[in-house]
Motif scaffolding. Sequence first.
Motif, short mmCIF file in Angstrom:
data_model
loop_
_atom_site.label_atom_id
_atom_site.label_comp_id
_atom_site.label_asym_id
_atom_site.label_seq_id
_atom_site.Cartn_x
_atom_site.Cartn_y
_atom_site.Cartn_z
N GLU A 49 42.82 37.33 49.14
CA GLU A 49 44.11 37.89 49.55
C GLU A 49 43.92 39.33 50.02
O GLU A 49 44.41 40.29 49.43
CB GLU A 49 45.11 37.80 48.39
CG GLU A 49 45.46 36.37 48.03
CD GLU A 49 46.45 36.27 46.89
OE1 GLU A 49 47.10 37.29 46.59
OE2 GLU A 49 46.57 35.19 46.30
N ALA A 50 43.17 39.44 51.10
CA ALA A 50 42.93 40.72 51.77
C ALA A 50 42.45 40.40 53.17
O ALA A 50 41.88 39.32 53.41
CB ALA A 50 41.89 41.55 51.02
N THR B 197 39.07 44.38 55.29
CA THR B 197 38.87 44.88 53.93
C THR B 197 37.68 44.21 53.27
O THR B 197 36.96 44.81 52.47
CB THR B 197 40.14 44.65 53.09
OG1 THR B 197 41.23 45.35 53.69
CG2 THR B 197 39.96 45.15 51.66
N GLY C 276 45.52 36.48 54.40
CA GLY C 276 44.24 36.89 53.83
C GLY C 276 43.05 36.42 54.63
O GLY C 276 43.10 36.34 55.86
N LYS D 282 35.80 38.71 46.08
CA LYS D 282 37.26 38.53 46.08
C LYS D 282 37.94 39.61 45.23
O LYS D 282 38.89 40.26 45.68
CB LYS D 282 37.60 37.14 45.53
CG LYS D 282 39.10 36.87 45.33
CD LYS D 282 39.29 35.49 44.73
CE LYS D 282 40.74 35.24 44.33
NZ LYS D 282 41.62 35.09 45.53
N ALA E 237 37.57 43.10 46.94
CA ALA E 237 38.36 43.23 48.17
C ALA E 237 39.85 43.29 47.86
O ALA E 237 40.59 44.07 48.47
CB ALA E 237 38.05 42.08 49.11
N GLU E 238 40.29 42.49 46.91
CA GLU E 238 41.73 42.46 46.62
C GLU E 238 42.20 43.74 45.94
O GLU E 238 43.29 44.23 46.22
CB GLU E 238 42.05 41.24 45.75
CG GLU E 238 41.95 39.94 46.54
CD GLU E 238 42.28 38.69 45.75
OE1 GLU E 238 42.37 37.61 46.36
OE2 GLU E 238 42.42 38.79 44.51
N TRP E 239 41.36 44.31 45.06
CA TRP E 239 41.82 45.55 44.42
C TRP E 239 41.69 46.77 45.33
O TRP E 239 42.30 47.81 45.09
CB TRP E 239 41.17 45.78 43.07
CG TRP E 239 39.78 46.37 43.03
CD1 TRP E 239 39.30 47.45 43.69
CD2 TRP E 239 38.68 45.91 42.22
NE1 TRP E 239 37.98 47.70 43.37
CE2 TRP E 239 37.57 46.76 42.46
CE3 TRP E 239 38.52 44.87 41.30
CZ2 TRP E 239 36.34 46.60 41.85
CZ3 TRP E 239 37.28 44.71 40.68
CH2 TRP E 239 36.21 45.57 40.95
N SER E 240 40.86 46.63 46.41
CA SER E 240 40.71 47.76 47.34
C SER E 240 41.57 47.59 48.59
O SER E 240 41.56 48.46 49.47
CB SER E 240 39.24 47.90 47.76
OG SER E 240 38.80 46.76 48.50
N ALA E 241 42.31 46.49 48.67
CA ALA E 241 43.14 46.25 49.85
C ALA E 241 44.27 47.27 49.94
O ALA E 241 44.79 47.73 48.93
CB ALA E 241 43.73 44.84 49.79
N ALA F 206 47.29 47.64 47.40
CA ALA F 206 46.98 47.02 46.12
C ALA F 206 47.40 47.89 44.96
O ALA F 206 47.85 47.41 43.92
CB ALA F 206 45.47 46.73 46.04
#
Length: 216
Positions: free
Chosen positions: A65-66, A70, A159, A201, A204-208, A211
């Motif tokens: 989900e990015a 990202t 994403g 995953k 990438a999702e926490w750095s999107a 986020a």
Amino acid sequence: MRTAAWKGIGGVVLVAASATAAYSPPARRWCLGYGATDEEVAGPLPGDELLPHPDLQSTRAITIEAAPATVWPWLVQMGSGRGGAYTYDWIENLLGLDMHSADDIVPELQHLAVGDVLPLGPTGPGMRVEICDPEHTLAFRSTNGDWVWIFHLSSYWLGTRLVSRNRIATTRTSRMQRLASRLVVEPGSLVMERRMLLGIKERAEWSAPGAETLLV
């Protein structure tokens, strides 16, 4: 003494037979295609032509989900002595691979180009960058020509769909080595690659972008 010896041999045979039975064709297909759709397993990817007729191929995938923009920086910095592989570092390092998974984007590791050769531990073959198409495809080929590893990104709803494909030639290995690979290395690669895909995953999702807002 003779009876004990035969029991020992019988135990080894039983374990081997059980392992072979457990690793049935359906189980093997699941192992080599974990997370991927039938279309992803069967479909072509840029870089397949680097090893046209592999003896072994795995195609594993995950939804992130990015956006591809990202995800891409996390892929580019991967490698031994670089950003690691986002998997179980302690297992990698038992093999002397010098993997230390980064939790941040490292700017000095973002300048990857075709022709660069990344080390794979002190004794392994180097991995040469063959395709570096930002936000789409990153493909490596081992310097001995026996292994091609492809990462392919595609937009998926809001994403990214990340597909990881390994194409391997085993013609220079013995029958026993191929059997060991099927019973031990292939399932082991699933454990490691699944953790790698989840590691990418998560990062990438926490750095999107945005986020931080979602986490508050």
